[in-house]
Structure formats: C-alpha cells, structure tokens
Design a protein around this motif. Sequence first.
Motif, PDB file in Angstrom:
ATOM      1  N   GLN A 142      49.205  68.233 -29.300  1.00  0.00           N
ATOM      2  CA  GLN A 142      49.072  67.522 -28.034  1.00  0.00           C
ATOM      3  C   GLN A 142      49.432  66.049 -28.203  1.00  0.00           C
ATOM      4  O   GLN A 142      50.057  65.448 -27.327  1.00  0.00           O
ATOM      5  CB  GLN A 142      47.657  67.668 -27.488  1.00  0.00           C
ATOM      6  N   GLN A 143      49.056  65.462 -29.344  1.00  0.00           N
ATOM      7  CA  GLN A 143      49.395  64.062 -29.610  1.00  0.00           C
ATOM      8  C   GLN A 143      50.906  63.896 -29.783  1.00  0.00           C
ATOM      9  O   GLN A 143      51.483  62.897 -29.335  1.00  0.00           O
ATOM     10  CB  GLN A 143      48.661  63.561 -30.853  1.00  0.00           C
ATOM     11  N   VAL A 144      51.557  64.859 -30.442  1.00  0.00           N
ATOM     12  CA  VAL A 144      53.011  64.803 -30.613  1.00  0.00           C
ATOM     13  C   VAL A 144      53.697  64.847 -29.243  1.00  0.00           C
ATOM     14  O   VAL A 144      54.618  64.067 -28.971  1.00  0.00           O
ATOM     15  CB  VAL A 144      53.514  65.953 -31.525  1.00  0.00           C
ATOM     16  N   MET A 193      53.285  61.250 -41.445  1.00  0.00           N
ATOM     17  CA  MET A 193      54.278  62.215 -41.919  1.00  0.00           C
ATOM     18  C   MET A 193      55.661  61.581 -41.800  1.00  0.00           C
ATOM     19  O   MET A 193      55.841  60.613 -41.066  1.00  0.00           O
ATOM     20  CB  MET A 193      54.192  63.538 -41.136  1.00  0.00           C
ATOM     21  N   SER A 194      56.587  62.142 -42.529  1.00  0.00           N
ATOM     22  CA  SER A 194      57.957  61.635 -42.461  1.00  0.00           C
ATOM     23  C   SER A 194      58.571  62.000 -41.116  1.00  0.00           C
ATOM     24  O   SER A 194      58.111  62.922 -40.427  1.00  0.00           O
ATOM     25  CB  SER A 194      58.793  62.250 -43.586  1.00  0.00           C
ATOM     26  N   ALA A 195      59.618  61.286 -40.749  1.00  0.00           N
ATOM     27  CA  ALA A 195      60.324  61.593 -39.507  1.00  0.00           C
ATOM     28  C   ALA A 195      60.896  63.010 -39.556  1.00  0.00           C
ATOM     29  O   ALA A 195      60.875  63.731 -38.555  1.00  0.00           O
ATOM     30  CB  ALA A 195      61.430  60.571 -39.258  1.00  0.00           C
ATOM     31  N   THR A 196      61.371  63.427 -40.721  1.00  0.00           N
ATOM     32  CA  THR A 196      61.922  64.774 -40.866  1.00  0.00           C
ATOM     33  C   THR A 196      60.861  65.821 -40.553  1.00  0.00           C
ATOM     34  O   THR A 196      61.106  66.755 -39.778  1.00  0.00           O
ATOM     35  CB  THR A 196      62.460  64.992 -42.293  1.00  0.00           C
ATOM     36  N   ARG A 197      59.677  65.668 -41.130  1.00  0.00           N
ATOM     37  CA  ARG A 197      58.583  66.619 -40.878  1.00  0.00           C
ATOM     38  C   ARG A 197      58.167  66.578 -39.410  1.00  0.00           C
ATOM     39  O   ARG A 197      57.899  67.609 -38.796  1.00  0.00           O
ATOM     40  CB  ARG A 197      57.385  66.314 -41.791  1.00  0.00           C
ATOM     41  N   TYR A 198      58.117  65.390 -38.821  1.00  0.00           N
ATOM     42  CA  TYR A 198      57.761  65.242 -37.411  1.00  0.00           C
ATOM     43  C   TYR A 198      58.714  66.043 -36.535  1.00  0.00           C
ATOM     44  O   TYR A 198      58.294  66.773 -35.633  1.00  0.00           O
ATOM     45  CB  TYR A 198      57.792  63.766 -37.008  1.00  0.00           C
ATOM     46  N   TYR A 199      60.015  65.916 -36.794  1.00  0.00           N
ATOM     47  CA  TYR A 199      60.987  66.623 -35.969  1.00  0.00           C
ATOM     48  C   TYR A 199      60.945  68.130 -36.203  1.00  0.00           C
ATOM     49  O   TYR A 199      61.256  68.913 -35.304  1.00  0.00           O
ATOM     50  CB  TYR A 199      62.389  66.043 -36.150  1.00  0.00           C
ATOM     51  N   GLN A 200      60.538  68.570 -37.392  1.00  0.00           N
ATOM     52  CA  GLN A 200      60.323  69.994 -37.622  1.00  0.00           C
ATOM     53  C   GLN A 200      59.160  70.491 -36.764  1.00  0.00           C
ATOM     54  O   GLN A 200      59.249  71.547 -36.123  1.00  0.00           O
ATOM     55  CB  GLN A 200      60.033  70.266 -39.100  1.00  0.00           C
ATOM     56  N   VAL A 201      58.073  69.720 -36.740  1.00  0.00           N
ATOM     57  CA  VAL A 201      56.914  70.064 -35.910  1.00  0.00           C
ATOM     58  C   VAL A 201      57.320  70.074 -34.440  1.00  0.00           C
ATOM     59  O   VAL A 201      56.996  71.002 -33.691  1.00  0.00           O
ATOM     60  CB  VAL A 201      55.750  69.076 -36.166  1.00  0.00           C
ATOM     61  N   LEU A 202      58.048  69.045 -34.029  1.00  0.00           N
ATOM     62  CA  LEU A 202      58.477  68.944 -32.634  1.00  0.00           C
ATOM     63  C   LEU A 202      59.361  70.122 -32.236  1.00  0.00           C
ATOM     64  O   LEU A 202      59.190  70.708 -31.155  1.00  0.00           O
ATOM     65  CB  LEU A 202      59.201  67.622 -32.389  1.00  0.00           C
ATOM     66  N   ASN A 203      60.299  70.499 -33.089  1.00  0.00           N
ATOM     67  CA  ASN A 203      61.176  71.626 -32.758  1.00  0.00           C
ATOM     68  C   ASN A 203      60.397  72.920 -32.615  1.00  0.00           C
ATOM     69  O   ASN A 203      60.707  73.734 -31.739  1.00  0.00           O
ATOM     70  CB  ASN A 203      62.292  71.776 -33.792  1.00  0.00           C
ATOM     71  N   SER A 204      59.383  73.135 -33.435  1.00  0.00           N
ATOM     72  CA  SER A 204      58.577  74.340 -33.265  1.00  0.00           C
ATOM     73  C   SER A 204      57.781  74.263 -31.972  1.00  0.00           C
ATOM     74  O   SER A 204      57.594  75.271 -31.289  1.00  0.00           O
ATOM     75  CB  SER A 204      57.675  74.584 -34.473  1.00  0.00           C
ATOM     76  N   LEU A 205      57.338  73.064 -31.592  1.00  0.00           N
ATOM     77  CA  LEU A 205      56.624  72.903 -30.321  1.00  0.00           C
ATOM     78  C   LEU A 205      57.539  73.171 -29.128  1.00  0.00           C
ATOM     79  O   LEU A 205      57.121  73.779 -28.142  1.00  0.00           O
ATOM     80  CB  LEU A 205      56.059  71.486 -30.206  1.00  0.00           C
ATOM     81  N   ILE A 206      58.782  72.709 -29.219  1.00  0.00           N
ATOM     82  CA  ILE A 206      59.734  72.907 -28.122  1.00  0.00           C
ATOM     83  C   ILE A 206      59.916  74.397 -27.830  1.00  0.00           C
ATOM     84  O   ILE A 206      60.104  74.791 -26.682  1.00  0.00           O
ATOM     85  CB  ILE A 206      61.088  72.236 -28.453  1.00  0.00           C
ATOM     86  N   ASP A 207      59.814  75.223 -28.868  1.00  0.00           N
ATOM     87  CA  ASP A 207      59.982  76.666 -28.703  1.00  0.00           C
ATOM     88  C   ASP A 207      58.674  77.385 -28.385  1.00  0.00           C
ATOM     89  O   ASP A 207      58.668  78.599 -28.197  1.00  0.00           O
ATOM     90  CB  ASP A 207      60.595  77.269 -29.972  1.00  0.00           C
TER      91      ASP A 207
END
Length: 103
Positions: free
Chosen positions: A28-30, A54-68
Amino acid sequence: MLTGSSTQDTPETAPHEADATGLSERDQQVLAFERQWWKYAGAKEQAIRELFDMSATRYYQVLNSLIDSPAALAHDPMLIKRLRRMRSTRQRARTARRLGGDA
C-alpha cells in the motif's frame, strides 16, 4: 487470513502480511508513493532507498508484481491502469528500438 500460501517468504516480504484488501502495508505504501509525480529520476531513487530501504531495482520488481496483482487493481484501479499503460508504452518503445536498430 492467509493459509497455505504457495509463495516463499523472503526477508523483504515476511514481515509484510496482507490485510483485508489483500495488500501488505508495504504494498500500500508503494502504491501511495507511485501516486506522486517525480521531476527527476535521481530524486525518486533516493527517496526509494530512504523510505523503503531497498534498491531501485528491487523496488521496481515489487512494483511490477503489484501492477499485475488483482488486489492492487481493486485497491486503486486508476493508478494501476495508468501504471500498466506506462509499462506497456515503454515495452513497445523498447521493441520498436530493437527492431528498428536491426535495419
């Protein structure tokens, strides 16, 4: 309540249990963080490190899983649809560059 989860808990996901929406507090925070507009990429990456540890790379991995995630779509449909459109646009641009570069 989560029972019989088939996903493995990692140090980054274990303390982030989902609530009734199906999203963890971190998820939810992301999403709240993504609602902001960033003028400079470097400022966003610095904020990611400071806020989420977390690193930007890890953040975008988390974000991409959230997008789906259907839970994220139910939580904030407009944001998720906008992020999906942006991701799709970037993917098409990469494909066009790759195909155009071969000619």
